[in-house]
Design a protein around this motif. Structure first.
Motif, PDB file in Angstrom:
ATOM      1  N   ILE A   1      39.405  41.218  38.654  1.00 54.38           N
ATOM      2  CA  ILE A   1      40.710  41.000  39.277  1.00 54.38           C
ATOM      3  C   ILE A   1      41.701  42.056  38.803  1.00 54.38           C
ATOM      4  N   ALA A   2      41.693  42.335  37.502  1.00 50.99           N
ATOM      5  CA  ALA A   2      42.609  43.343  36.953  1.00 50.99           C
ATOM      6  C   ALA A   2      42.316  44.711  37.557  1.00 50.99           C
TER       7      ALA A   2
ATOM      8  N   GLN B   1      43.594  44.812  41.060  1.00 50.53           N
ATOM      9  CA  GLN B   1      45.048  44.905  41.045  1.00 50.53           C
ATOM     10  C   GLN B   1      45.484  46.352  40.843  1.00 50.53           C
ATOM     11  N   GLU B   2      44.816  47.033  39.905  1.00 49.51           N
ATOM     12  CA  GLU B   2      45.140  48.439  39.649  1.00 49.51           C
ATOM     13  C   GLU B   2      44.856  49.287  40.888  1.00 49.51           C
TER      14      GLU B   2
ATOM     15  N   ARG C   1      44.781  48.264  43.941  1.00 54.65           N
ATOM     16  CA  ARG C   1      45.788  47.872  44.919  1.00 54.65           C
ATOM     17  C   ARG C   1      47.089  48.633  44.698  1.00 54.65           C
ATOM     18  N   ASP C   2      47.519  48.683  43.452  1.00 53.91           N
ATOM     19  CA  ASP C   2      48.769  49.364  43.137  1.00 53.91           C
ATOM     20  C   ASP C   2      48.665  50.865  43.409  1.00 53.91           C
TER      21      ASP C   2
ATOM     22  N   GLN D   1      48.803  51.285  47.136  1.00 50.32           N
ATOM     23  CA  GLN D   1      50.184  50.978  47.525  1.00 50.32           C
ATOM     24  C   GLN D   1      51.091  52.175  47.277  1.00 50.32           C
TER      25      GLN D   1
ATOM     26  N   SER E   1      38.896  49.893  45.872  1.00 51.57           N
ATOM     27  CA  SER E   1      39.793  49.394  46.914  1.00 51.57           C
ATOM     28  C   SER E   1      39.028  48.880  48.123  1.00 51.57           C
TER      29      SER E   1
ATOM     30  N   ASP F   1      44.305  42.497  49.266  1.00 44.73           N
ATOM     31  CA  ASP F   1      45.102  41.333  48.881  1.00 44.73           C
ATOM     32  C   ASP F   1      44.338  40.040  49.125  1.00 44.73           C
TER      33      ASP F   1
ATOM     34  N   ILE G   1      41.650  39.725  46.425  1.00 44.43           N
ATOM     35  CA  ILE G   1      42.237  39.332  45.141  1.00 44.43           C
ATOM     36  C   ILE G   1      42.572  37.842  45.144  1.00 44.43           C
TER      37      ILE G   1
ATOM     38  N   GLN H   1      41.015  34.987  42.770  1.00 46.69           N
ATOM     39  CA  GLN H   1      41.885  34.137  41.969  1.00 46.69           C
ATOM     40  C   GLN H   1      41.512  32.665  42.145  1.00 46.69           C
TER      41      GLN H   1
END
Lengths: 135, 135
Positions: A98-99, A102-103, A105-106, A109, B64, B95, B98, B102
């Motif tokens: 998940i982490a 997230q990275e 994703r960022d 983004q 990604s 998203d 993720i 979660q």
DNA sequence: TTGCTCCTCACGTCACGTGAGGTGGC
DNA sequence: TTGCTCCTCACGTCACGTGAGGTGGC
């Protein structure tokens, strides 16, 4: 006793409608011993009512990173306390995944929002990239 | 002009050490046209200094959710604005992934903490399971 | 000379998808 | 009778891993 199934049985087509899984997926799970049909009507597999619940448990475990083989073992050991140890290890790797997502994703983004004509010229993006394989 | 590479080149072994990727992975990326070696020393592939950066970009895109084939197209279209449209779509699916992870994480977490001898008897867990394939 | 990692095929893996040719229920 | 989805193989896909048999640099 009818070998072709009982009144409570669900046709494979109904299972597909309720779960969105393909017949090929159900065949695959059957081959691995994760599920079993109660019989046939003609050639079509029939299943018990609880098949949807079983498939949902399989889906939850899959999303958690278990392989189908591991799921088979978990289902056998369901009443054994040992599965909690396995689950705890998976929980940690899930957190790492998940982490990592997230990275990613960022990073994507930022690349989208960045005004730089070539992203590789963006300092912020380059720092993210360099962090992946640090020197 | 030496066909065996220049002073700035990195041996494949150094690339492996710096990235943790296997030689087989680098061969695979080469076959798909994602990377290229500058030449050989003996049989061993040599790479430019920027190979680690390229591999980091590939890793970011993979995390990604892009396939290697899509990554190849993205790299070709790097100076084209079209990739931002593709990236935006991937951001959304990222998203969703993720969020799904979660939920899986929370489900496993609860199963571990649950005092019930058989998890399938836990009402809370059953609600989670039933939410996966709603009737 | 001995290890070591690399080299090139070719096949294996995982979780299915797909296509061929065929059958059964509505 | 016509569609439709199912059936059983068998092979394909994706991103590599692995094993066989061999070569080159230190």
């Amino acid at each position: 006793m009818r070998s072709s199934g009982t009144v409570e049985d669900m046709d494979i087509g109904v299972v597909r409608e309720n779960t969105g899984l393909s017949a090929a997926t159900l065949h695959h799970y059957e081959q691995l011993g994760l599920i079993a049909s109660t019989g046939r009507v003609g050639l079509r597999r029939q299943y018990n009512d609880d098949i949807v619940e079983t498939l949902a448990v399989i889906a939850l475990c899959q999303r958690s990173g278990f392989t189908l083989e591991e799921i088979g073992e978990l289902m056998v050991r369901r009443h054994n306390a040992a599965w909690k140890t396995i689950a705890r290890a998976k929980l940690e790797s899930l957190d790492r995944r998940i982490a990592s997502l997230q990275e990613a994703r960022d990073g994507i983004q930022h690349a989208i929002n960045c005004a730089s004509p070539d992203i590789m010229r963006c300092e912020h993006f380059r720092h993210r990239i360099e962090a992946i394989y640090p020197i």
